[in-house]
Design a protein around this motif. Structure first.
Motif, mmCIF file in Angstrom:
data_model
loop_
_atom_site.group_PDB
_atom_site.id
_atom_site.type_symbol
_atom_site.label_atom_id
_atom_site.label_comp_id
_atom_site.label_asym_id
_atom_site.label_seq_id
_atom_site.Cartn_x
_atom_site.Cartn_y
_atom_site.Cartn_z
ATOM 1 N N THR A 80 0.904 -1.228 0.198
ATOM 2 C CA THR A 80 -0.090 0.127 0.024
ATOM 3 C C THR A 80 0.949 1.111 0.072
ATOM 4 N N GLY A 81 0.599 2.165 -0.806
ATOM 5 C CA GLY A 81 1.357 3.599 -0.882
ATOM 6 C C GLY A 81 2.566 3.460 -1.613
ATOM 7 N N LYS A 82 3.189 4.556 -1.566
ATOM 8 C CA LYS A 82 4.911 4.749 -1.770
ATOM 9 C C LYS A 82 5.652 4.110 -0.699
ATOM 10 N N THR A 83 6.933 3.860 -1.071
ATOM 11 C CA THR A 83 7.742 3.257 -0.273
ATOM 12 C C THR A 83 8.648 4.588 0.261
ATOM 13 N N ALA A 84 8.589 4.884 1.614
ATOM 14 C CA ALA A 84 8.845 6.062 2.220
ATOM 15 C C ALA A 84 10.689 6.007 2.445
ATOM 16 N N GLU A 85 11.081 7.293 2.507
ATOM 17 C CA GLU A 85 12.495 7.456 2.709
ATOM 18 C C GLU A 85 12.673 8.069 4.160
ATOM 19 N N LYS A 86 13.826 7.610 4.885
ATOM 20 C CA LYS A 86 14.045 8.075 6.093
ATOM 21 C C LYS A 86 15.546 8.158 6.245
ATOM 22 N N GLY A 87 16.014 9.348 6.294
ATOM 23 C CA GLY A 87 17.569 9.591 6.196
ATOM 24 C C GLY A 87 18.017 10.998 5.932
ATOM 25 N N ASP A 88 19.142 11.349 6.106
ATOM 26 C CA ASP A 88 19.805 12.754 5.834
ATOM 27 C C ASP A 88 19.798 12.928 4.439
ATOM 28 N N LEU A 89 18.693 13.408 3.636
ATOM 29 C CA LEU A 89 18.695 13.369 2.220
ATOM 30 C C LEU A 89 19.399 14.909 1.830
ATOM 31 N N LYS A 90 20.255 14.667 0.883
ATOM 32 C CA LYS A 90 21.018 15.776 0.535
ATOM 33 C C LYS A 90 20.680 15.987 -1.003
ATOM 34 N N THR A 91 20.642 17.132 -1.614
ATOM 35 C CA THR A 91 20.432 17.777 -2.889
ATOM 36 C C THR A 91 21.545 18.648 -3.370
ATOM 37 N N THR A 92 22.062 17.937 -4.602
ATOM 38 C CA THR A 92 23.072 18.945 -5.387
ATOM 39 C C THR A 92 23.045 18.876 -6.636
#
Length: 151
Positions: A80-92
């Motif tokens: 059910t639903g999307k797979t969630a992500e849990k962590g220190d997300l960085k964008t560059t």
């Protein structure tokens, strides 16, 4: 002299073999916690050795291979639903790919909610496809298969 040259040649071959072996900077674990009757939170955890990083599921087209999950069909389980992500997300902005990339270093958890038909014990099986890079190189995309008990 011949023994010395043979010994040096063998050491050279051994060194080349050691550096040619595939690096494996990601280790994976998977488990499930019962959230309610027939409802489970399946957590798939990647631990990434520095300086490597793994990409988010939402990395844009044109960039590196985003992390993705496939779940094998099981008539007793519904995802059910999307797979969630849990962590220190960085964008560059990655100049090699020419796009803004989203990634995790260290540890990231991917959490998927699943429903199981009442009163049954079964497994959720599937695979995660992923790619890891550091500041100078990327490894080819890889897969890791998992099986999680739901009971």
């Amino acid at each position: 002299m011949k023994k010395l040259l043979t010994g040096l040649f063998l050491m050279f071959c051994l060194a080349m073999t050691a550096t040619a072996q595939q690096q494996n900077p990601v280790s994976w674990t998977a488990g499930a916690v019962k959230a309610a009757d027939g409802l489970y939170k399946v957590t798939i955890t990647a631990t990434v050795t520095a300086p490597w990083h793994i990409y988010s599921q939402s990395t844009p087209d044109g960039g590196p291979v985003p992390t993705s999950f496939s779940f094998n069909k099981n008539p007793l389980v519904s995802v059910t639903g999307k797979t969630a992500e849990k962590g220190d997300l960085k964008t560059t902005h990655d100049k090699n790919f020419g796009v803004d990339v989203k990634y995790y270093g260290g540890k990231v958890q991917f959490i998927q909610t699943v429903k199981v038909k009442a009163g049954v014990k079964t497994n959720l099986t599937g695979a995660v496809n992923f790619m890891v890079c550091n500041d100078t190189e990327c490894l080819p995309p890889s897969s890791w298969e998992f099986s999680v008990k739901l009971n």
